[in-house]
Motif scaffolding. Structure first.
Motif, mmCIF file in Angstrom:
data_model
loop_
_atom_site.group_PDB
_atom_site.id
_atom_site.type_symbol
_atom_site.label_atom_id
_atom_site.label_comp_id
_atom_site.label_asym_id
_atom_site.label_seq_id
_atom_site.Cartn_x
_atom_site.Cartn_y
_atom_site.Cartn_z
ATOM 1 N N SER A 180 44.774 8.699 29.130
ATOM 2 C CA SER A 180 45.578 9.917 29.028
ATOM 3 C C SER A 180 46.737 9.785 28.053
ATOM 4 O O SER A 180 47.089 10.749 27.363
ATOM 5 N N ALA A 181 47.354 8.605 27.982
ATOM 6 C CA ALA A 181 48.589 8.469 27.214
ATOM 7 C C ALA A 181 48.556 7.347 26.189
ATOM 8 O O ALA A 181 48.859 7.567 25.011
ATOM 9 N N LEU A 182 48.188 6.143 26.614
ATOM 10 C CA LEU A 182 48.303 4.991 25.729
ATOM 11 C C LEU A 182 47.349 5.083 24.539
ATOM 12 O O LEU A 182 47.749 4.898 23.383
ATOM 13 N N PHE A 183 46.055 5.378 24.807
ATOM 14 C CA PHE A 183 45.086 5.495 23.720
ATOM 15 C C PHE A 183 45.444 6.629 22.751
ATOM 16 O O PHE A 183 45.468 6.409 21.528
ATOM 17 N N LEU A 220 33.825 2.238 18.482
ATOM 18 C CA LEU A 220 33.853 2.191 19.948
ATOM 19 C C LEU A 220 32.638 1.471 20.544
ATOM 20 O O LEU A 220 32.797 0.681 21.494
ATOM 21 N N PRO A 221 31.400 1.688 20.029
ATOM 22 C CA PRO A 221 30.268 0.927 20.578
ATOM 23 C C PRO A 221 30.432 -0.580 20.438
ATOM 24 O O PRO A 221 30.041 -1.333 21.329
ATOM 25 N N PHE A 222 31.024 -1.029 19.316
ATOM 26 C CA PHE A 222 31.235 -2.462 19.129
ATOM 27 C C PHE A 222 32.193 -3.012 20.183
ATOM 28 O O PHE A 222 31.903 -4.024 20.845
ATOM 29 N N TRP A 223 33.336 -2.350 20.348
ATOM 30 C CA TRP A 223 34.324 -2.829 21.313
ATOM 31 C C TRP A 223 33.799 -2.733 22.743
ATOM 32 O O TRP A 223 34.052 -3.631 23.566
ATOM 33 N N THR A 224 33.071 -1.663 23.048
ATOM 34 C CA THR A 224 32.539 -1.503 24.402
ATOM 35 C C THR A 224 31.560 -2.615 24.728
ATOM 36 O O THR A 224 31.591 -3.187 25.829
ATOM 37 N N ALA A 225 30.676 -2.930 23.773
ATOM 38 C CA ALA A 225 29.710 -4.013 23.992
ATOM 39 C C ALA A 225 30.426 -5.353 24.161
ATOM 40 O O ALA A 225 30.051 -6.170 25.019
ATOM 41 N N ILE A 277 44.545 -0.736 11.583
ATOM 42 C CA ILE A 277 44.599 -1.688 12.695
ATOM 43 C C ILE A 277 44.844 -0.959 14.012
ATOM 44 O O ILE A 277 44.251 -1.286 15.052
ATOM 45 N N LEU A 278 45.698 0.060 13.983
ATOM 46 C CA LEU A 278 45.960 0.828 15.203
ATOM 47 C C LEU A 278 44.717 1.584 15.664
ATOM 48 O O LEU A 278 44.485 1.739 16.875
ATOM 49 N N PHE A 279 43.900 2.063 14.721
ATOM 50 C CA PHE A 279 42.645 2.723 15.105
ATOM 51 C C PHE A 279 41.740 1.755 15.856
ATOM 52 O O PHE A 279 41.131 2.106 16.872
ATOM 53 N N LEU A 280 41.645 0.529 15.346
ATOM 54 C CA LEU A 280 40.817 -0.476 16.018
ATOM 55 C C LEU A 280 41.388 -0.836 17.379
ATOM 56 O O LEU A 280 40.643 -1.007 18.357
ATOM 57 N N LEU A 281 42.709 -0.955 17.464
ATOM 58 C CA LEU A 281 43.350 -1.258 18.748
ATOM 59 C C LEU A 281 43.099 -0.137 19.743
ATOM 60 O O LEU A 281 42.789 -0.390 20.916
ATOM 61 N N GLY A 282 43.233 1.108 19.286
ATOM 62 C CA GLY A 282 42.984 2.238 20.179
ATOM 63 C C GLY A 282 41.557 2.265 20.688
ATOM 64 O O GLY A 282 41.312 2.534 21.868
#
Length: 305
Positions: free
Chosen positions: A87-90, A114-119, A166-171
């Motif tokens: 809700s807030a941090l992402f 997102l699929p990479f990080w989720t896996a 980098i922030l996109f990847l962190l999110g």
């Protein structure tokens, strides 16, 4: 004796599922393009988040009372992720990234990876190993992400585009952690939504009001209304409900495949609405991420099951 559903009814349901998935990824792209425009023109990141959380929380208040607002989990970190993550941090991390980096980068590096990080998170937490085709897709996504920005092939240190990348990847990584924990929790998507809206409004909004720039001095009432409609109603509520419906009708893998459209739509929106420049290297990276998402989601395979 119960009769099976008619073929025409199944076809109609699938068409509605496809429509829901397409609208969902279009909303995701509109969020990226619209946020990039807003925070580079007349809104601060903090103002965008306040307009995202408060109106949606007010609308969903009856469901909060009905479903409850206590986050699930057995430890404090898990509860915090459920309460504030989605809700807030992402959204905060992603919005700050959009201040520095173009929407076309965001489309490929946030929902695109997102699929990479989720896996990766699923493997680390529950030791879930993807099949070979999905592994190839994950590596294609990672290579495309490097081409877009991680190796700074389209940016330099002066304009800080790399910070946004980098922030996109962190999110995306934070969202992946939330997704894996959410899947384990067993709660309904709408319940997860109201939990996040409640705690995001109660905890995050006061912090933004006290320490952030929430004066709205550069925005008029028309601008504020449009941001409420986009972020609170369309992104915060409608996209979540449509995504859930699409997963129910089409399945998770087929719905995730539509996510491959987000980098393309974000790129087109950036070009035509924000006058963003797409270099050949970035275009190649976006195409690779899109192909990688199709393999990583299971929509494409090298061999049939």
């Amino acid at each position: 004796m119960l009769s099976s559903p008619r073929p025409s009814a199944i076809l109609s349901a699938k068409l509605l599922g496809y429509l829901a998935a397409i609208i969902t990824v279009s909303i995701w792209a509109a969020f990226l393009v619209g946020t990039r425009f807003a925070i580079t023109k007349n809104f601060s990141v903090e103002e965008i988040l306040v307009l995202r959380l408060l109106p949606a929380a007010i609308i969903m208040a009856p469901l909060m009372l009905h479903l409850g607002i206590l986050p699930p989990g057995n430890n404090l970190i898990t509860r915090l992720i459920f309460a504030l993550g989605a809700s807030a941090l992402f959204p905060w991390v992603l919005s700050v990234g959009l201040y520095y980096s173009p929407a076309s980068n965001a489309g490929a590096l946030a929902p695109g990876t997102l699929p990479f990080w989720t896996a990766l998170i699923a493997y680390l937490i529950v030791h879930e190993k993807p099949e070979f085709s999905r592994q190839i897709g994950l590596f294609i996504i990672l290579f495309g992400a490097f081409l877009i920005g991680i190796l700074k092939l389209d940016a330099d240190l002066a304009n800080l585009t790399w910070v946004g990348n980098i922030l996109f990847l962190l999110g995306a990584a934070l969202w992946a952690i939330y997704s894996v924990l959410f899947r384990q929790s067993g709660i309904a998507p709408i319940h997860g939504l109201v939990i996040g809206l409640f705690w995001g409004s109660i905890v995050f909004v006061p912090i933004l009001l006290i320490f952030g720039d929430v004066s709205f001095q550069h925005a008029n009432l028309s601008n504020i209304f449009l941001m409420i409609v986009l972020h609170s109603f369309i992104v915060g509520i409608l996209a979540m409900l449509l995504f859930t419906y699409a997963v129910k009708i089409l399945g998770a893998a087929q719905t995730a495949a539509f996510g491959a459209l987000t980098p393309i739509l974000s790129m087109l929106g950036g070009i035509f609405l924000l006058d963003e420049i797409i270099t050949p290297v970035k275009l190649l990276g976006i195409c690779l991420v899109t192909i990688g998402v199709l393999f990583a989601s299971g929509a494409l395979r090298f061999t049939k099951k």
